[in-house]
Design an enzyme around this catalytic site. Structure first.
Site, PDB file in Angstrom:
ATOM      1  N   TRP A 187       0.827  -1.216   0.000  1.00 21.58           N
ATOM      2  CA  TRP A 187       0.000   0.000   0.000  1.00 21.58           C
ATOM      3  C   TRP A 187       0.860   1.265   0.000  1.00 21.58           C
ATOM      4  O   TRP A 187       0.374   2.357  -0.253  1.00 21.58           O
ATOM      5  CB  TRP A 187      -0.925   0.003   1.227  1.00 21.58           C
ATOM      6  CG  TRP A 187      -0.223   0.297   2.537  1.00 21.58           C
ATOM      7  CD1 TRP A 187       0.881  -0.331   3.021  1.00 21.58           C
ATOM      8  CD2 TRP A 187      -0.572   1.290   3.504  1.00 21.58           C
ATOM      9  NE1 TRP A 187       1.248   0.191   4.235  1.00 21.58           N
ATOM     10  CE2 TRP A 187       0.364   1.188   4.563  1.00 21.58           C
ATOM     11  CE3 TRP A 187      -1.580   2.242   3.598  1.00 21.58           C
ATOM     12  CZ2 TRP A 187       0.307   2.010   5.690  1.00 21.58           C
ATOM     13  CZ3 TRP A 187      -1.625   3.063   4.729  1.00 21.58           C
ATOM     14  CH2 TRP A 187      -0.692   2.938   5.752  1.00 21.58           C
ATOM     15  N   ASP A 188       2.154   1.081   0.264  1.00 23.95           N
ATOM     16  CA  ASP A 188       3.080   2.212   0.310  1.00 23.95           C
ATOM     17  C   ASP A 188       2.914   3.112  -0.921  1.00 23.95           C
ATOM     18  O   ASP A 188       2.987   4.340  -0.830  1.00 23.95           O
ATOM     19  CB  ASP A 188       4.541   1.723   0.332  1.00 23.95           C
ATOM     20  CG  ASP A 188       4.830   0.770   1.483  1.00 23.95           C
ATOM     21  OD1 ASP A 188       3.914   0.035   1.890  1.00 23.95           O
ATOM     22  OD2 ASP A 188       5.981   0.739   1.951  1.00 23.95           O
TER      23      ASP A 188
ATOM     24  N   GLU B 137       0.319  -2.965  12.183  1.00 30.67           N
ATOM     25  CA  GLU B 137       0.488  -4.423  12.229  1.00 30.67           C
ATOM     26  C   GLU B 137       0.691  -4.956  13.642  1.00 30.67           C
ATOM     27  O   GLU B 137       0.923  -6.151  13.815  1.00 30.67           O
ATOM     28  CB  GLU B 137       1.662  -4.821  11.338  1.00 30.67           C
ATOM     29  CG  GLU B 137       1.391  -4.486   9.888  1.00 30.67           C
ATOM     30  CD  GLU B 137       2.576  -4.746   8.970  1.00 30.67           C
ATOM     31  OE1 GLU B 137       3.675  -5.028   9.471  1.00 30.67           O
ATOM     32  OE2 GLU B 137       2.383  -4.657   7.743  1.00 30.67           O
TER      33      GLU B 137
ATOM     34  N   LYS C 271       2.431   0.026  16.102  1.00 25.59           N
ATOM     35  CA  LYS C 271       3.631   0.153  15.269  1.00 25.59           C
ATOM     36  C   LYS C 271       3.551   1.500  14.542  1.00 25.59           C
ATOM     37  O   LYS C 271       4.496   2.265  14.451  1.00 25.59           O
ATOM     38  CB  LYS C 271       3.632  -0.996  14.266  1.00 25.59           C
ATOM     39  CG  LYS C 271       4.843  -1.124  13.401  1.00 25.59           C
ATOM     40  CD  LYS C 271       4.688  -2.337  12.482  1.00 25.59           C
ATOM     41  CE  LYS C 271       5.927  -2.563  11.652  1.00 25.59           C
ATOM     42  NZ  LYS C 271       5.715  -3.559  10.589  1.00 25.59           N
ATOM     43  N   GLN C 272       2.384   1.778  13.999  1.00 25.71           N
ATOM     44  CA  GLN C 272       2.052   3.054  13.374  1.00 25.71           C
ATOM     45  C   GLN C 272       0.577   3.252  13.729  1.00 25.71           C
ATOM     46  O   GLN C 272      -0.138   2.272  13.797  1.00 25.71           O
ATOM     47  CB  GLN C 272       2.285   2.995  11.865  1.00 25.71           C
ATOM     48  CG  GLN C 272       1.556   1.850  11.152  1.00 25.71           C
ATOM     49  CD  GLN C 272       2.398   1.178  10.068  1.00 25.71           C
ATOM     50  OE1 GLN C 272       3.164   0.276  10.365  1.00 25.71           O
ATOM     51  NE2 GLN C 272       2.244   1.592   8.830  1.00 25.71           N
TER      52      GLN C 272
HETATM   53  C1  BGC Z   1       4.830  -1.523   7.450  1.00 24.86           C
HETATM   54  C2  BGC Z   1       3.832  -1.594   6.324  1.00 24.86           C
HETATM   55  C3  BGC Z   1       4.560  -1.383   5.009  1.00 24.86           C
HETATM   56  C4  BGC Z   1       5.696  -2.353   4.861  1.00 24.86           C
HETATM   57  C5  BGC Z   1       6.519  -2.114   3.609  1.00 24.86           C
HETATM   58  C6  BGC Z   1       5.936  -2.511   7.205  1.00 24.86           C
HETATM   59  O1  BGC Z   1       6.901  -2.370   8.183  1.00 24.86           O
HETATM   60  O2  BGC Z   1       4.210  -1.799   8.678  1.00 24.86           O
HETATM   61  O3  BGC Z   1       2.843  -0.617   6.505  1.00 24.86           O
HETATM   62  O4  BGC Z   1       3.665  -1.526   3.966  1.00 24.86           O
HETATM   63  O5  BGC Z   1       6.561  -2.221   5.958  1.00 24.86           O
HETATM   64  O6  BGC Z   1       7.081  -0.847   3.618  1.00 24.86           O
END
Ligand code: BGC
Length: 755
Positions: A355-356, A485, A596-597
């Site tokens: 999704w980035d 996550e 985490k975020q």
């Molecule tokens: C993040 C995700 C992201 C992925 C790739 C993970 O650490 O939690 O949101 O899509 O890294 O960058």
């Protein structure tokens, strides 16, 4: 902290040679053009005493192998897809009277490497005092062409100011030397056979070439190199082709060699003449100087579109330009390739797209390079059939479910709680389609690609959710994972519900718009998708009745149960236990109130009208206290909301921690590749955070603030055919229409007409 690279506005310079930083610097100095990616490896490969991660990549070219599970269950992702580390063509190995150039052993002085972000080249220079008593001044220049996707090129200049020597130069096309991944870090590819099969070698006069095949995924990859400007001979060896020249250099004499490099790839033999085309491609390539000029022109256009400036903080300006430069280098441009989480700079996250792209990177291109944004969205259209298949596999009768992580559309996430369960990916893509359409007004895109994406993603959410009796008949989305996550398989993740609600509305609106403006396309879509307006009515009911967890004492839970989890004060977590995901079992993390975020903060930046300023302030303070920022995607988002709620100092600190994250290797994993989403997030941090830019339904508004640490800053935003330059100083902001139609914008709520 002492700066590793001097603060220069357009360049990243490594002065001297640091063996211990070689791997990080190979990521920093990577070059790419959306198709070819080359890590910043030394031309001679490695150096005695230094660790290296060699890498040459082709965007979208991967090998696959079955995922081996200890315990397997229905619907698990079946295959790994891993970006290929393809044959290397960067090499230039130098010998002076038989002494091999080796940065660890040779007497090399004044070594420097420069990534020039204005001209799009990597330059390297040094003086080599050879054992035979000669001095050789060496300059090497490398580029990966922005204008010609299959081409890269290199130039070697050697001057001999003192002494005399026999210089031998070898240039090879050779299989990549593949570095081991880290089996204990899920972000890093490990334990897979990543070698490619040698399928052909060529060595004739000035040209050497190689063909490789992937073992399972059906790709053929060809690379050819032509050597220009010097006489030499070429030969095939067991597994590589080498071109070689030898020349006597006396004091005052010099030598120049140009390499023209062509890479091509095709899947399932879709291009039978690939080999011949690649050979022809390198021979027909323009000369090095022409490529240099084209490179500069492409970058001039890109930098003009971005119009980025910071006054009073060179380190920051360098960091921001570096970030934009790398996302520009990594973006696929042909509608079939996307942007990997690490771009084309390393093998971290295996070259997967997440999704980035839509949530972080597309906003940048939508407002600075809309044609590129469209191509990235076309990739999502190209993989829609796979998303439909996946939805059926997961039991959804209608719609499409995009893979959480993938290269060609197939789900590759072996850990579904933090992978496939991230159903917000559908809404992220739908949101990006809306943002793109809103800014570009590209009805052609909507008719050909966008509307179909919106319909299929909306259908999936409708199938996923239901009107829950225990929630007063509200529409709920259960058992999903939001972007955070550290809280998996939750009910009613606020961010997911927000994107789903928007997806319902935008799908209905898009179809209504096409019915009005493009009746033929509308009819075609109704047929192809078996769509009837009654279906859109259902989506709108679900949107109106979407459930959001109610606040408790003013705190909005980011999902139904978030506030019911056990507190885990961040101050009690030792610094060396971050990121939590590699130090604690998932179950420990998931039962705690830790992020985490933070999804609520993200939702507040994206769907800000839902909350009052007071609510934003209170919730920012709360989530700030429970978020580890273990994802590099976190800080830019916090910075944006901090600015909005008037905490400019906090916003500044978050912003600064993200702006030079890779240049200063703050997460200690830059060696595995650069963090593309964070890099793009810093643009958003500047433009939406400090600049306060928002746009929707034809209204473009700004609410700029200038942090006291800067004298000023500026940026450009393209919107509905107008390009507006915004320059901000402590005294206020100035707006200028750089090109396009006159437009009225809002500045801190007041209309300003620009013409
Ligand atoms: C993040 C995700 C992201 C992925 C790739 C993970 O650490 O939690 O949101 O899509 O890294 O960058």
């Amino acid at each position: 902290m002492e700066a590793k690279f001097p603060y220069q506005p357009w360049e990243i310079t490594e002065l001297g040679f640091s063996a211990k930083d070689l791997r990080e610097n190979e990521s920093v100095f990577a070059l790419g053009n959306g198709f070819i990616g080359m890590r910043g490896n030394l031309e001679e490969g490695s150096a005695t005493g230094a660790d290296t991660i060699q890498g040459s990549f082709l965007n979208g070219v991967f090998d696959s192998e079955p995922i081996v599970y200890g315990e397997k269950a229905y619907g698990y992702a079946k295959n790994h897809e891993t970006i290929c580390n393809v044959m290397d063509a960067k090499s230039l190995t130098l010998f002076a009277d038989g002494e091999r150039l080796d940065m660890g052993l040779s007497d090399v002085r004044d070594h420097r490497r420069v990534l020039d972000m204005r001209t799009g080249v990597l330059r390297r220079g040094f003086a080599w005092h050879t054992k035979g008593g000669a001095v050789l001044e060496v300059e090497m220049t490398r580029l990966v062409s922005f204008t010609r996707q299959e081409l890269a090129a290199a130039r070697l200049d050697v001057k001999c100011p003192e002494g005399v020597c026999t210089l031998t130069v070898e240039s090879a096309v050779a299989p990549a030397v593949i570095a081991e991944g880290d089996p204990n870090d899920p972000r890093n590819a490990a334990g897979k056979d990543r070698s490619l099969t040698l399928a052909g070698l060529f060595a004739e006069d000035a040209v050497i070439a190689m063909e490789q095949k992937t073992k399972n995924s059906g790709f053929t990859i060809c690379c050819a190199v032509e050597h220009r400007g010097a006489e030499g001979s070429s030969a095939k060896h067991e597994n590589m082709a080498v071109w070689k020249t030898e020349i006597k250099l006396r004091a005052g004499e010099s030598f120049r060699l140009d390499k023209s490099i062509c890479y091509m790839a095709a899947r399932y033999d879709e291009e039978p003449a690939l080999w011949e085309k690649t050979l022809d491609g390198c021979k027909a390539a323009p000369d090095f100087d022409t490529l240099l000029q084209e490179q500069r022109a492409s970058l001039d256009a890109f930098w003009n579109g971005a119009g980025l400036g910071i006054e009073g903080d060179d380190a920051l300006l360098q960091g921001l330009r570096f970030n934009l430069f790398h996302i520009f280098q990594s973006a696929g441009r042909d509608g079939r390739r996307n942007i990997a989480a690490k771009g084309l700079t390393g093998e971290g996250y295996e070259g997967h797209t997440f999704w980035d792209t839509e949530a972080y990177i597309l906003p940048v291109f939508i407002h600075t390079d809309p044609a590129l944004a469209r191509k990235l969205l076309e990739y999502r259209y190209a993989i829609l059939p796979k998303a439909r298949e996946r939805a059926r596999e997961l039991g959804h009768e209608k719609g499409a479910l995009y893979a959480w992580r993938t290269i060609d559309g197939e789900e590759c996430s072996a850990y579904f709680p933090a992978g496939t369960a991230q159903y917000h990916i559908n809404g992220d893509i739908a949101h990006a389609v809306c943002e793109y359409y809103d800014a570009a007004q590209d009805l052609d895109f909507l008719a050909k690609f966008g509307a179909e994406i919106l319909v299929e993603t909306a259908r999936l959410y409708y199938d996923l959710g239901f009107f829950s009796a225990v929630k007063n008949g509200r529409f709920v989305l259960n058992c999903v994972t939001g972007p955070d996550e550290y809280n998996v398989m939750v009910n009613n993740n606020v961010y997911t519900n927000c994107v789903a609600e928007e997806n319902f509305r935008s799908a209905a609106e898009a179809m209504a718009l096409l019915a009005d403006k493009r009746p033929q396309d509308y009819d075609r879509l109704c047929q192809a998708l078996a769509f009837h307006p009654a279906e859109a009515e259902l989506w709108l009911v679900a949107a109106d009745r979407m459930y959001y967890p109610a606040p408790q004492d003013g705190i909005y839970p980011q999902d139904d149960d978030f506030l019911n989890r056990k507190p885990w004060p961040l101050s009690t977590i030792p610094a060396d236990k971050h990121p939590l995901l590699i130090h604690y079992h998932g179950l420990t993390i998931y039962r705690h109130m830790v992020c985490k975020q933070a999804d609520l903060i993200l939702a507040m930046t994206q769907y800000g009208d839902r909350w009052t300023m007071e609510e934003k302030k209170k919730n920012f303070a709360f989530y700030d206290g429970v978020t580890t920022h273990d994802s590099s995607l976190s800080m830019a988002v916090f910075s944006i909301l901090a600015n909005e709620i008037g905490e400019v100092g906090v916003g500044y600190d978050y912003f600064m921690s993200s702006a030079r994250l890779d240049l200063d290797d703050m997460h200690h994993n830059t060696k595995d590749g650069l963090h593309m989403a964070n890099m793009a997030g810093t643009w958003t941090g500047l433009v939406r955070g400090f600049g306060g830019m928002r746009c929707k339904n034809g209204k473009l508004s700004f609410a700029p603030v200038c942090p006291p640490q800067w004298k000023g800053y500026s940026f450009c935003v393209g919107y509905r055919g107008s390009t507006v330059q915004v320059s901000v100083h402590a005294e206020g902001a100035e707006y200028k229409l750089l090109s396009g139609e006159p437009i009225t914008i809002l500045s801190h709520g007041k209309p300003v007409a620009l013409r």
